[in-house]
Design a protein around this motif. Structure first.
Motif, PDB file in Angstrom:
ATOM      1  N   GLY A 176       0.826  -1.202   0.000  1.00 52.90           N
ATOM      2  CA  GLY A 176       0.000   0.000   0.000  1.00 52.90           C
ATOM      3  C   GLY A 176       0.859   1.250   0.000  1.00 52.90           C
ATOM      4  O   GLY A 176       2.072   1.203  -0.210  1.00 52.90           O
ATOM      5  N   THR A 177       0.224   2.392   0.231  1.00 57.24           N
ATOM      6  CA  THR A 177       0.910   3.683   0.232  1.00 57.24           C
ATOM      7  C   THR A 177       1.147   4.143   1.659  1.00 57.24           C
ATOM      8  O   THR A 177       0.253   4.108   2.493  1.00 57.24           O
ATOM      9  N   TRP A 178       2.382   4.582   1.919  1.00 52.32           N
ATOM     10  CA  TRP A 178       2.787   5.025   3.243  1.00 52.32           C
ATOM     11  C   TRP A 178       3.324   6.451   3.178  1.00 52.32           C
ATOM     12  O   TRP A 178       3.995   6.824   2.215  1.00 52.32           O
ATOM     13  N   ASN A 179       3.031   7.208   4.221  1.00 50.32           N
ATOM     14  CA  ASN A 179       3.608   8.542   4.355  1.00 50.32           C
ATOM     15  C   ASN A 179       4.622   8.532   5.497  1.00 50.32           C
ATOM     16  O   ASN A 179       4.342   8.033   6.595  1.00 50.32           O
ATOM     17  N   PHE A 180       5.804   9.066   5.227  1.00 50.07           N
ATOM     18  CA  PHE A 180       6.864   9.144   6.228  1.00 50.07           C
ATOM     19  C   PHE A 180       7.190  10.601   6.519  1.00 50.07           C
ATOM     20  O   PHE A 180       7.396  11.404   5.601  1.00 50.07           O
ATOM     21  N   GLU A 181       7.235  10.922   7.807  1.00 47.76           N
ATOM     22  CA  GLU A 181       7.632  12.257   8.244  1.00 47.76           C
ATOM     23  C   GLU A 181       8.768  12.138   9.239  1.00 47.76           C
ATOM     24  O   GLU A 181       8.875  11.148   9.970  1.00 47.76           O
ATOM     25  N   SER A 182       9.610  13.166   9.276  1.00 45.77           N
ATOM     26  CA  SER A 182      10.803  13.125  10.109  1.00 45.77           C
ATOM     27  C   SER A 182      10.503  13.590  11.529  1.00 45.77           C
ATOM     28  O   SER A 182       9.805  14.593  11.732  1.00 45.77           O
ATOM     29  N   GLU A 183      11.042  12.845  12.515  1.00 41.29           N
ATOM     30  CA  GLU A 183      10.951  13.271  13.912  1.00 41.29           C
ATOM     31  C   GLU A 183      12.145  14.139  14.298  1.00 41.29           C
ATOM     32  O   GLU A 183      12.017  15.089  15.049  1.00 41.29           O
ATOM     33  N   ASP A 184      13.337  13.783  13.808  1.00 34.72           N
ATOM     34  CA  ASP A 184      14.536  14.552  14.130  1.00 34.72           C
ATOM     35  C   ASP A 184      15.640  14.191  13.140  1.00 34.72           C
ATOM     36  O   ASP A 184      15.536  13.228  12.396  1.00 34.72           O
ATOM     37  N   ALA A 185      16.688  14.997  13.132  1.00 36.67           N
ATOM     38  CA  ALA A 185      17.854  14.759  12.280  1.00 36.67           C
ATOM     39  C   ALA A 185      19.104  15.045  13.094  1.00 36.67           C
ATOM     40  O   ALA A 185      19.066  15.758  14.105  1.00 36.67           O
ATOM     41  N   ASP A 186      20.237  14.507  12.635  1.00 35.45           N
ATOM     42  CA  ASP A 186      21.470  14.701  13.395  1.00 35.45           C
ATOM     43  C   ASP A 186      22.249  15.934  12.964  1.00 35.45           C
ATOM     44  O   ASP A 186      23.272  16.265  13.558  1.00 35.45           O
ATOM     45  N   GLY A 187      21.759  16.659  11.923  1.00 30.80           N
ATOM     46  CA  GLY A 187      22.436  17.874  11.497  1.00 30.80           C
ATOM     47  C   GLY A 187      23.836  17.632  10.966  1.00 30.80           C
ATOM     48  O   GLY A 187      24.750  18.428  11.189  1.00 30.80           O
ATOM     49  N   GLY A 188      24.019  16.544  10.224  1.00 29.78           N
ATOM     50  CA  GLY A 188      25.350  16.162   9.788  1.00 29.78           C
ATOM     51  C   GLY A 188      25.898  16.943   8.606  1.00 29.78           C
ATOM     52  O   GLY A 188      27.089  16.844   8.319  1.00 29.78           O
ATOM     53  N   CYS A 189      25.075  17.702   7.898  1.00 32.21           N
ATOM     54  CA  CYS A 189      25.531  18.425   6.708  1.00 32.21           C
ATOM     55  C   CYS A 189      25.885  19.860   7.073  1.00 32.21           C
ATOM     56  O   CYS A 189      25.002  20.716   7.204  1.00 32.21           O
ATOM     57  N   ALA A 190      27.189  20.139   7.218  1.00 30.04           N
ATOM     58  CA  ALA A 190      27.620  21.499   7.519  1.00 30.04           C
ATOM     59  C   ALA A 190      27.741  22.338   6.248  1.00 30.04           C
ATOM     60  O   ALA A 190      27.521  23.541   6.263  1.00 30.04           O
ATOM     61  N   ALA A 191      28.088  21.698   5.124  1.00 33.34           N
ATOM     62  CA  ALA A 191      28.299  22.430   3.879  1.00 33.34           C
ATOM     63  C   ALA A 191      26.985  22.804   3.202  1.00 33.34           C
ATOM     64  O   ALA A 191      26.953  23.707   2.364  1.00 33.34           O
ATOM     65  N   PHE A 192      25.902  22.101   3.553  1.00 33.54           N
ATOM     66  CA  PHE A 192      24.597  22.363   2.946  1.00 33.54           C
ATOM     67  C   PHE A 192      23.557  22.529   4.049  1.00 33.54           C
ATOM     68  O   PHE A 192      23.698  21.968   5.139  1.00 33.54           O
ATOM     69  N   ILE A 193      22.555  23.316   3.757  1.00 25.24           N
ATOM     70  CA  ILE A 193      21.369  23.309   4.606  1.00 25.24           C
ATOM     71  C   ILE A 193      20.403  22.307   3.980  1.00 25.24           C
ATOM     72  O   ILE A 193      19.762  22.581   2.964  1.00 25.24           O
ATOM     73  N   LEU A 194      20.356  21.119   4.556  1.00 26.80           N
ATOM     74  CA  LEU A 194      19.601  20.011   3.975  1.00 26.80           C
ATOM     75  C   LEU A 194      18.428  19.683   4.887  1.00 26.80           C
ATOM     76  O   LEU A 194      18.615  19.362   6.060  1.00 26.80           O
ATOM     77  N   LYS A 195      17.232  19.785   4.345  1.00 24.63           N
ATOM     78  CA  LYS A 195      16.038  19.498   5.132  1.00 24.63           C
ATOM     79  C   LYS A 195      15.164  18.479   4.407  1.00 24.63           C
ATOM     80  O   LYS A 195      15.075  18.495   3.176  1.00 24.63           O
ATOM     81  N   PHE A 196      14.530  17.639   5.192  1.00 22.03           N
ATOM     82  CA  PHE A 196      13.607  16.626   4.675  1.00 22.03           C
ATOM     83  C   PHE A 196      12.217  16.970   5.194  1.00 22.03           C
ATOM     84  O   PHE A 196      12.024  17.201   6.390  1.00 22.03           O
ATOM     85  N   ASP A 197      11.232  16.998   4.310  1.00 22.43           N
ATOM     86  CA  ASP A 197       9.875  17.320   4.738  1.00 22.43           C
ATOM     87  C   ASP A 197       9.024  16.061   4.854  1.00 22.43           C
ATOM     88  O   ASP A 197       8.581  15.689   5.935  1.00 22.43           O
ATOM     89  N   THR A 198       8.820  15.379   3.745  1.00 23.94           N
ATOM     90  CA  THR A 198       7.935  14.215   3.754  1.00 23.94           C
ATOM     91  C   THR A 198       8.277  13.293   2.593  1.00 23.94           C
ATOM     92  O   THR A 198       8.926  13.709   1.626  1.00 23.94           O
ATOM     93  N   MET A 199       7.848  12.044   2.705  1.00 23.94           N
ATOM     94  CA  MET A 199       8.076  11.061   1.645  1.00 23.94           C
ATOM     95  C   MET A 199       6.884  10.119   1.589  1.00 23.94           C
ATOM     96  O   MET A 199       6.462   9.576   2.616  1.00 23.94           O
TER      97      MET A 199
END
Length: 232
Positions: A115-138
């Motif tokens: 079936g179809t699933w929606n994934f949302e982020s609870e937290d991130a480790d902030g590992g990308c210093a060279a980029f501002i990288l954000k995840f919204d939904t999948m």
């Protein structure tokens, strides 16, 4: 190692269940009493599991848990044996997660995730210093490719340095017990996706390693995100 694990469980069940005394066995060695009870289904399942992974241990417990075993002499003993078999089968399922015969009813199959699933982020480790990288939904459409294999295709929303992108993702995944791992997907903008998780209580707890490539096959930085998935 496999023999030791099965033998340990078999010994535990024998200790829990008890059995007939020696005199009773001598009086009625091979047949149930007139008011004998049918073998519990869970004990039949447990013995089938042993037959698949450890026939030697199976032989040692047949006289207790088999169809004409000492477990089925009265209601009290039968209840104790059924409870012991349930515990034993659960332990065997943990020890042999990829053996279908040892499934105690809790083993996850690819069809459970269909079936179809929606994934949302609870937290991130902030590992990308060279980029501002954000995840919204999948959103992923999960399709079984067998009992333990599935594909997960869908769309994700990712921000790189403040610009949001819709990216197509394509995973090939395999289950072991309730847990799954997916092969890396390299998507548009040289983004690298590693996805794994666990199916539990009709939801999926997952971890996503989302990396930004360096244009030469390597990865400049990686964010590790904790995701919660729900069917939609």
């Amino acid at each position: 190692m496999r023999f030791f694990a099965a033998l340990l469980v078999g010994g535990m069940i024998l200790a829990c269940a008890g059995g007939k005394g020696k005199e009773e066995e001598e009086e009625n060695p091979s047949e149930l009493p007139p008011d004998g009870i049918d073998q519990a289904e869970v004990c039949a399942d447990y013995l089938n599991c042993l037959a698949a992974v450890d026939p030697n241990t199976l032989a040692s417990v047949q006289s207790t848990y088999g169809t004409e075993g000492s477990c089925w002499s009265d209601e009290t003993t039968a209840g104790q044996c059924a409870a012991a078999c349930e515990t034993g089968l659960a332990q065997m399922e943990d020890a042999y997660p990829d053996e279908p015969v040892c499934d105690d009813g809790s083993v996850t199959l690819a069809s459970d995730l269909e079936g179809t699933w929606n994934f949302e982020s609870e937290d991130a480790d902030g590992g990308c210093a060279a980029f501002i990288l954000k995840f919204d939904t999948m959103d992923l459409e999960i399709t079984p490719d067998g009992e333990k294999d599935f594909s997960a295709d869908g769309r994700a929303e990712v921000s790189i340095n403040g610009t949001w992108y819709d990216l197509n993702v394509d995973f090939a995944c395999s289950l072991s017990g309730d847990k799954f791992t997916c092969a890396e997907d390299v998507s548009r903008l040289d983004t690298h996706w590693n996805f794994e998780g666990e199916y539990r209580d009709s939801g999926i707890n997952a971890e996503l390693e989302l990396g930004v490539g360096d244009g030469e096959g390597g990865i400049q930085c990686t964010e590790v995100l904790s995701l919660v998935g729900q069917p939609i």
